[in-house]
Design a protein around this motif. Structure first.
Motif, PDB file in Angstrom:
ATOM      1  N   GLU A 121       0.833  -1.206   0.000  1.00 25.86           N
ATOM      2  CA  GLU A 121       0.000   0.000   0.000  1.00 25.86           C
ATOM      3  C   GLU A 121       0.869   1.259   0.000  1.00 25.86           C
ATOM      4  O   GLU A 121       0.566   2.224  -0.698  1.00 25.86           O
ATOM      5  N   ASN A 124       2.310   1.793  -3.525  1.00 26.61           N
ATOM      6  CA  ASN A 124       1.307   2.357  -4.433  1.00 26.61           C
ATOM      7  C   ASN A 124       1.027   3.827  -4.125  1.00 26.61           C
ATOM      8  O   ASN A 124       0.833   4.635  -5.028  1.00 26.61           O
ATOM      9  N   GLN A 125       1.024   4.162  -2.838  1.00 26.20           N
ATOM     10  CA  GLN A 125       0.810   5.561  -2.429  1.00 26.20           C
ATOM     11  C   GLN A 125       1.910   6.453  -2.998  1.00 26.20           C
ATOM     12  O   GLN A 125       1.647   7.509  -3.572  1.00 26.20           O
ATOM     13  N   LEU A 127       3.868   5.811  -5.607  1.00 24.17           N
ATOM     14  CA  LEU A 127       3.766   5.852  -7.068  1.00 24.17           C
ATOM     15  C   LEU A 127       2.650   6.805  -7.503  1.00 24.17           C
ATOM     16  O   LEU A 127       2.814   7.582  -8.444  1.00 24.17           O
ATOM     17  N   GLN A 128       1.525   6.740  -6.791  1.00 19.23           N
ATOM     18  CA  GLN A 128       0.380   7.586  -7.138  1.00 19.23           C
ATOM     19  C   GLN A 128       0.742   9.062  -6.980  1.00 19.23           C
ATOM     20  O   GLN A 128       0.442   9.887  -7.838  1.00 19.23           O
ATOM     21  N   LYS A 133       2.248   4.864 -12.621  1.00 19.09           N
ATOM     22  CA  LYS A 133       1.255   3.788 -12.602  1.00 19.09           C
ATOM     23  C   LYS A 133       1.345   3.019 -11.284  1.00 19.09           C
ATOM     24  O   LYS A 133       2.439   2.668 -10.845  1.00 19.09           O
ATOM     25  N   THR A 134       0.187   2.724 -10.700  1.00 19.47           N
ATOM     26  CA  THR A 134       0.175   1.899  -9.483  1.00 19.47           C
ATOM     27  C   THR A 134       0.062   0.424  -9.879  1.00 19.47           C
ATOM     28  O   THR A 134      -0.242   0.093 -11.021  1.00 19.47           O
ATOM     29  N   TYR A 135       0.315  -0.455  -8.898  1.00 23.53           N
ATOM     30  CA  TYR A 135       0.289  -1.896  -9.154  1.00 23.53           C
ATOM     31  C   TYR A 135      -1.038  -2.507  -8.753  1.00 23.53           C
ATOM     32  O   TYR A 135      -1.721  -2.018  -7.860  1.00 23.53           O
ATOM     33  N   THR A 141       3.235  -7.808  -8.326  1.00 18.44           N
ATOM     34  CA  THR A 141       4.307  -6.833  -8.103  1.00 18.44           C
ATOM     35  C   THR A 141       5.592  -7.553  -7.697  1.00 18.44           C
ATOM     36  O   THR A 141       6.679  -7.237  -8.198  1.00 18.44           O
ATOM     37  N   THR A 276      -6.883  10.093 -10.199  1.00 10.72           N
ATOM     38  CA  THR A 276      -7.006   8.635 -10.062  1.00 10.72           C
ATOM     39  C   THR A 276      -8.475   8.232 -10.140  1.00 10.72           C
ATOM     40  O   THR A 276      -9.281   8.667  -9.304  1.00 10.72           O
ATOM     41  N   HIS A 297      -7.186   1.977 -10.666  1.00  9.56           N
ATOM     42  CA  HIS A 297      -5.749   2.197 -10.954  1.00  9.56           C
ATOM     43  C   HIS A 297      -5.471   3.473 -11.730  1.00  9.56           C
ATOM     44  O   HIS A 297      -4.970   4.433 -11.179  1.00  9.56           O
ATOM     45  N   ASN A 298      -5.771   3.480 -13.032  1.00  8.66           N
ATOM     46  CA  ASN A 298      -5.507   4.679 -13.835  1.00  8.66           C
ATOM     47  C   ASN A 298      -6.345   4.593 -15.123  1.00  8.66           C
ATOM     48  O   ASN A 298      -6.986   3.579 -15.400  1.00  8.66           O
TER      49      ASN A 298
END
Length: 336
Positions: A121, A124-125, A127-128, A133-135, A141, A276, A297-298
């Motif tokens: 988590e 991903n935070q 990356l966001q 791009k988040t996983y 991952t 997002t 995700h995106n």
């Protein structure tokens, strides 16, 4: 960075496990092996969590880590030594403590590489917030991170691992799975904390069910538990059927996937201005929790999966991670 991964042969087959999906399946497995060898009736069992990660095979010579490989097809894997060296939990020399037990000169162990849910988590935070791009989930991952040709990318991922089996050795090793786990721990390998020893199958099944109940509060993803005959000599004598050892069975948990209606798509604006998308859903229960929203995700992901408002969508929830939309149920489209 490497151009490609080199193929490596394993010293012994790195086998898969047969699956049971309920207690009847587990009892049927035991009856089958009892018919082959009456000693199984008096066997004790070890129950281990079935970690949802990537199997790795680690080779040590004279106590030094010299090679790490993926499982591949069980006979031949890919050499990912440079990537595995970046995993902090992996001991580069064993025993880690000088007063630890003796280790055979040639020693090969099997384990599972994975990412803790809280680390996933946090990744991903980050990356966001960076607009990247988040996983999708921790398992993919972890697998993707270990198959990077550039080890510096692997090093930036919060990978860890647990070890649970000796695949090959040129010296004495423990005679039971329970002692083997204690031995691996004493050598300095990380091992799962939720491992238990049982004198009969009923007790082992109860431990599996208990793990299933704790599934949501565990620090990492599990998709079942594994019951192993504790006596490794007996387990080996039972042999294999296909690619599955007869001396163990995977007790798989029910999948955490449901379908529901995608009512709308909302957009969150992050503090750095990153947009997002998220799914607004018809309320549905998954893993004991009622869900009305899920991550998408995106925008590339929505386009790639062709997710449309009004679709019935497949939803997955793992641990306490926010549920995510896997994709549309195309067959359910009515054309409205």
């Amino acid at each position: 960075p490497l151009d490609r991964f080199v193929k490596v042969a394993h010293p012994a087959p790195i086998l898969s496990l047969a699956n049971a999906f309920d207690t009847n399946g587990v009892r049927a497995w035991l009856e089958r092996v009892v018919r082959m060898d009456e000693r199984v009736r008096k066997a004790s069992f070890v129950v281990e969590p079935k970690i949802d990660g990537l199997t790795v095979v680690l080779t040590y010579r004279n106590g030094v880590f010299v090679q790490g490989a993926t499982r591949g097809d069980g006979e031949i894997g890919e050499d990912i030594t440079a990537n595995l060296r970046t995993v902090k939990a992996l001991p580069l020399r064993i025993p880690v403590n000088l007063d630890g037990p003796r280790v055979p000169d040639y020693f090969v162990v099997r384990g599972e590489a994975f990412i803790m849910l809280k680390d996933f988590e946090a990744l991903n935070q980050r990356l966001q917030e960076a607009g990247e791009k988040t996983y999708l989930n921790p398992r993919n991952t972890a697998a993707g991170s270990l198959r990077q040709l550039d080890p510096s990318l692997t090093a930036s991922r919060p990978l860890t691992l647990y070890v649970y089996q000796i695949a090959a050795a040129d010296g004495p090793t423990p005679a039971t799975q329970w002692e083997l786990i204690q031995y691996l721990k004493a050598l300095g390998f990380p091992v799962a904390g939720e491992i238990s020893l049982h004198t009969d199958l009923d007790s082992a099944i109860a431990a599996c069910q208990s793990l299933g109940e704790k599934r949501d509060s565990m620090a990492y993803e599990i998709d079942g538990s594994v019951i192993k005959i504790n006596d490794l000599g007996l387990a080996a004598e039972l042999g294999i059927v296909g690619k599955d050892p007869r001396g163990a069975i995977a007790f798989k948990f029910p999948a955490r996937e449901v379908t529901t209606l995608l009512r709308d798509i909302g957009v969150n604006v992050g503090r750095t201005g990153v947009l997002t998308p998220y799914a607004i859903l018809e309320a549905v229960e998954i893993g004991g929790v009622v869900v009305k929203q899920a991550t998408l995700h995106n925008f590339d992901y929505i386009a790639e999966k062709d997710i449309r408002i009004g679709d019935r969508v497949m939803l997955k929830r793992a641990g306490d991670v926010i549920p995510y939309v896997i994709g549309p149920v195309v067959d359910a489209r009515s054309g409205d």
